[in-house]
Design a protein around this motif. Structure first.
Motif, PDB file in Angstrom:
ATOM      1  N   UNK A   1     -23.366 -14.286  -2.350  1.00 59.33           N
ATOM      2  CA  UNK A   1     -22.820 -15.601  -2.700  1.00 59.33           C
ATOM      3  C   UNK A   1     -22.568 -15.705  -4.198  1.00 59.33           C
ATOM      4  N   UNK A   2     -23.506 -15.240  -4.995  1.00 60.61           N
ATOM      5  CA  UNK A   2     -23.338 -15.285  -6.454  1.00 60.61           C
ATOM      6  C   UNK A   2     -22.110 -14.477  -6.889  1.00 60.61           C
ATOM      7  N   UNK A   3     -21.949 -13.303  -6.300  1.00 61.53           N
ATOM      8  CA  UNK A   3     -20.820 -12.446  -6.682  1.00 61.53           C
ATOM      9  C   UNK A   3     -19.505 -13.113  -6.323  1.00 61.53           C
ATOM     10  N   UNK A   4     -19.417 -13.698  -5.128  1.00 62.00           N
ATOM     11  CA  UNK A   4     -18.181 -14.393  -4.743  1.00 62.00           C
ATOM     12  C   UNK A   4     -17.874 -15.540  -5.692  1.00 62.00           C
ATOM     13  N   UNK A   5     -18.908 -16.301  -6.036  1.00 61.94           N
ATOM     14  CA  UNK A   5     -18.708 -17.432  -6.939  1.00 61.94           C
ATOM     15  C   UNK A   5     -18.269 -16.973  -8.322  1.00 61.94           C
ATOM     16  N   UNK A   6     -18.861 -15.887  -8.814  1.00 62.67           N
ATOM     17  CA  UNK A   6     -18.529 -15.396 -10.151  1.00 62.67           C
ATOM     18  C   UNK A   6     -17.090 -14.878 -10.224  1.00 62.67           C
ATOM     19  N   UNK A   7     -16.597 -14.318  -9.116  1.00 64.24           N
ATOM     20  CA  UNK A   7     -15.255 -13.736  -9.117  1.00 64.24           C
ATOM     21  C   UNK A   7     -14.193 -14.711  -8.642  1.00 64.24           C
ATOM     22  N   UNK A   8     -14.604 -15.923  -8.268  1.00 64.52           N
ATOM     23  CA  UNK A   8     -13.632 -16.929  -7.838  1.00 64.52           C
ATOM     24  C   UNK A   8     -12.692 -17.260  -9.001  1.00 64.52           C
ATOM     25  N   UNK A   9     -11.426 -17.141  -8.766  1.00 66.40           N
ATOM     26  CA  UNK A   9     -10.463 -17.417  -9.822  1.00 66.40           C
ATOM     27  C   UNK A   9      -9.942 -16.179 -10.518  1.00 66.40           C
ATOM     28  N   UNK A  10     -10.565 -15.017 -10.272  1.00 64.72           N
ATOM     29  CA  UNK A  10     -10.049 -13.777 -10.855  1.00 64.72           C
ATOM     30  C   UNK A  10      -8.965 -13.206  -9.946  1.00 64.72           C
ATOM     31  N   UNK A  11      -8.304 -12.170 -10.389  1.00 63.68           N
ATOM     32  CA  UNK A  11      -7.240 -11.534  -9.617  1.00 63.68           C
ATOM     33  C   UNK A  11      -7.772 -10.478  -8.658  1.00 63.68           C
ATOM     34  N   UNK A  12      -9.093 -10.315  -8.635  1.00 64.33           N
ATOM     35  CA  UNK A  12      -9.700  -9.295  -7.769  1.00 64.33           C
ATOM     36  C   UNK A  12     -10.279  -9.989  -6.542  1.00 64.33           C
ATOM     37  N   UNK A  13      -9.744  -9.674  -5.372  1.00 61.51           N
ATOM     38  CA  UNK A  13     -10.179 -10.339  -4.144  1.00 61.51           C
ATOM     39  C   UNK A  13     -10.947  -9.360  -3.251  1.00 61.51           C
ATOM     40  N   UNK A  14     -11.835  -9.930  -2.440  1.00 63.24           N
ATOM     41  CA  UNK A  14     -12.522  -9.134  -1.428  1.00 63.24           C
ATOM     42  C   UNK A  14     -13.606  -8.215  -1.937  1.00 63.24           C
ATOM     43  N   UNK A  15     -14.121  -8.449  -3.141  1.00 64.67           N
ATOM     44  CA  UNK A  15     -15.180  -7.594  -3.684  1.00 64.67           C
ATOM     45  C   UNK A  15     -16.521  -8.011  -3.110  1.00 64.67           C
ATOM     46  N   UNK A  16     -17.248  -7.052  -2.567  1.00 66.66           N
ATOM     47  CA  UNK A  16     -18.602  -7.259  -2.063  1.00 66.66           C
ATOM     48  C   UNK A  16     -19.522  -6.226  -2.713  1.00 66.66           C
ATOM     49  N   UNK A  17     -20.831  -6.358  -2.567  1.00 62.36           N
ATOM     50  CA  UNK A  17     -21.711  -5.317  -3.104  1.00 62.36           C
ATOM     51  C   UNK A  17     -21.368  -3.919  -2.590  1.00 62.36           C
ATOM     52  N   UNK A  18     -20.844  -3.831  -1.347  1.00 62.18           N
ATOM     53  CA  UNK A  18     -20.499  -2.523  -0.797  1.00 62.18           C
ATOM     54  C   UNK A  18     -19.306  -1.904  -1.517  1.00 62.18           C
ATOM     55  N   UNK A  19     -18.503  -2.738  -2.185  1.00 57.42           N
ATOM     56  CA  UNK A  19     -17.363  -2.205  -2.932  1.00 57.42           C
ATOM     57  C   UNK A  19     -17.824  -1.249  -4.030  1.00 57.42           C
ATOM     58  N   UNK A  20     -18.964  -1.536  -4.633  1.00 57.12           N
ATOM     59  CA  UNK A  20     -19.472  -0.663  -5.695  1.00 57.12           C
ATOM     60  C   UNK A  20     -19.927   0.673  -5.110  1.00 57.12           C
ATOM     61  N   UNK A  21     -20.461   0.652  -3.916  1.00 55.15           N
ATOM     62  CA  UNK A  21     -20.894   1.883  -3.246  1.00 55.15           C
ATOM     63  C   UNK A  21     -19.689   2.768  -2.923  1.00 55.15           C
ATOM     64  N   UNK A  22     -18.614   2.163  -2.446  1.00 60.26           N
ATOM     65  CA  UNK A  22     -17.391   2.935  -2.187  1.00 60.26           C
ATOM     66  C   UNK A  22     -16.800   3.488  -3.488  1.00 60.26           C
ATOM     67  N   UNK A  23     -16.890   2.695  -4.533  1.00 59.39           N
ATOM     68  CA  UNK A  23     -16.366   3.138  -5.825  1.00 59.39           C
ATOM     69  C   UNK A  23     -17.113   4.366  -6.318  1.00 59.39           C
TER      70      UNK A  23
END
Length: 384
Positions: A300-322
């Motif tokens: 929830x914190x991550x979604x709120x922090x990225x709200x309004x940025x141009x990067x959509x759909x980022x979850x904690x698992x995105x960092x693992x894939x990266x």
């Protein structure tokens, strides 16, 4: 009988297979028979599984299956809760009014295909899993001869690609998280900085969010170069129970010690300072009450922090894939699989590594061998 009582007797086959004589007395024949029936009812220890027949309701089977899960106690509480949720939300609304004999292969097959089409492949896959488990219990207790789920058509996974973040996107995320809720005039406490630290640890370890939140003071060694982290637990939030640390991660292969880059070791040193007065088992990341953070809270914190940025759909698992994609590009999928704690590199390639569209440029050098041969175009001197 001499005292005027009447005795009712019968032979009864107990659960151990032996036939024994059972008797009861009463002031009259009817009373004696009633007492005998009560005695037989109390005597039997047969479980409710013996009641399963092809005419039993699907709902009854589900309740027995949930009891059996608790009795075996072989799956994690989080998995057990997921099974029950999927059964009650996805499956029961369709099958609750059927008897077991009415639930045919074709009926299950149509249900799963419709779920995959109208919802998603993942939803249908989860429904198929719990259906197979519950009908497996019916087969084991002789209510059905075959599991109808086994003969259904295979669900086809739609083509998908794992998407990794670029270095530029990671910097945008870092900046957004650092600035989140730090404007003056906002109500409530300011962020404590743990979210940005958690991101750096996920990027430096490839850890799942639950694994990172489960890191303890004793799991970190910053006296080494490079520093190391022992990933050996995860955070779970069982239904109607407090969030806690589980002393093993998702799989046995998931337990691992990883060396971390310098930007992660800096964060770990900062967290060790925070817990310097705590015992070795204390978590590195925790709430203001020193209880475990929940994975949903971080999402929830991550979604709120990225709200309004141009990067959509980022979850904690995105960092693992990266992390998987970066390591694969540099050293191959086998090393990426080891880092992520996967039992097979096939899993890593299929679900975590972003496909690389660029072929190694060395092919251009190799194919130079096919270049047209250059011939001497000088004039013929034979003519005068």
């Amino acid at each position: 009988m001499r005292n005027g009582q009447v005795q009712a007797r019968t032979r009864f086959r107990d659960d151990d297979g032996r036939i024994r004589r059972v008797a009861a007395t009463g002031p009259g024949r009817a009373a004696a028979e009633r007492k005998l029936k009560v005695a037989l009812t109390h005597r039997t220890t047969r479980s409710s599984y013996a009641e399963l027949t092809p005419d039993s309701s699907f709902t009854h089977l589900v309740e027995l299956w949930l009891e059996d899960l608790d009795l075996e106690d072989k799956v994690a509480q989080s998995t057990r809760a997921l099974y029950e949720r999927n059964m009650r939300q996805l499956v029961l609304p369709t099958f609750e009014h059927y008897t077991l004999r009415e639930i045919s292969v074709s009926r299950v097959d149509r249900f799963l295909k419709a779920l995959a089409k109208n919802k998603s492949y993942s939803t249908a896959k989860q429904a198929k899993t719990v259906l197979s488990l519950v009908f497996g219990l019916a087969v084991r207790y002789d209510a059905l001869r075959e599991n109808p789920v086994r003969e259904t058509a295979r669900l086809r996974r739609p083509p998908s690609q794992a998407l990794a973040l670029t270095s530029e996107q990671i910097e945008v995320i870092r900046e957004a998280v650092r600035g989140w809720r730090r404007e003056s005039g906002l109500c409530g406490p300011k962020p404590d900085g743990q979210l940005e630290q958690i991101i750096e640890v996920m990027l430096g370890t490839s850890g799942r969010i639950g694994e990172v939140l489960a890191l303890r003071k004793c799991d970190v060694d910053v006296t080494r170069t490079p520093a190391t982290v022992r990933i050996c637990g995860t955070i779970v939030s069982p239904a109607r129970k407090p969030t806690r640390r589980q002393d093993h991660p998702k799989t046995s292969k998931s337990s691992r010690t990883v060396s971390v880059p310098s930007f992660t070791s800096e964060v770990l040193r900062a967290r060790l300072v925070v817990v310097s007065d705590e015992d070795p088992e204390h978590l590195l990341f925790f709430t203001r009450n020193h209880t475990p953070l929940t994975t949903n809270n971080i999402r929830r914190r991550l979604r709120a922090a990225l709200d309004g940025t141009q990067i959509a759909g980022v979850t904690p698992h995105s960092f693992r894939r990266t992390v998987a994609t970066f390591v694969d590009r540099a050293a191959g999928s086998e090393l990426a699989a080891d880092l992520l704690g996967h039992t097979s590199a096939d899993i890593t390639r299929a679900h975590y590594i972003e496909p690389n569209e660029h072929v190694n440029p060395v092919t251009a050098e190799i194919l130079e061998a096919l270049a047209p041969q250059v011939h001497d175009s000088g004039q013929d001197d034979s003519g005068g």
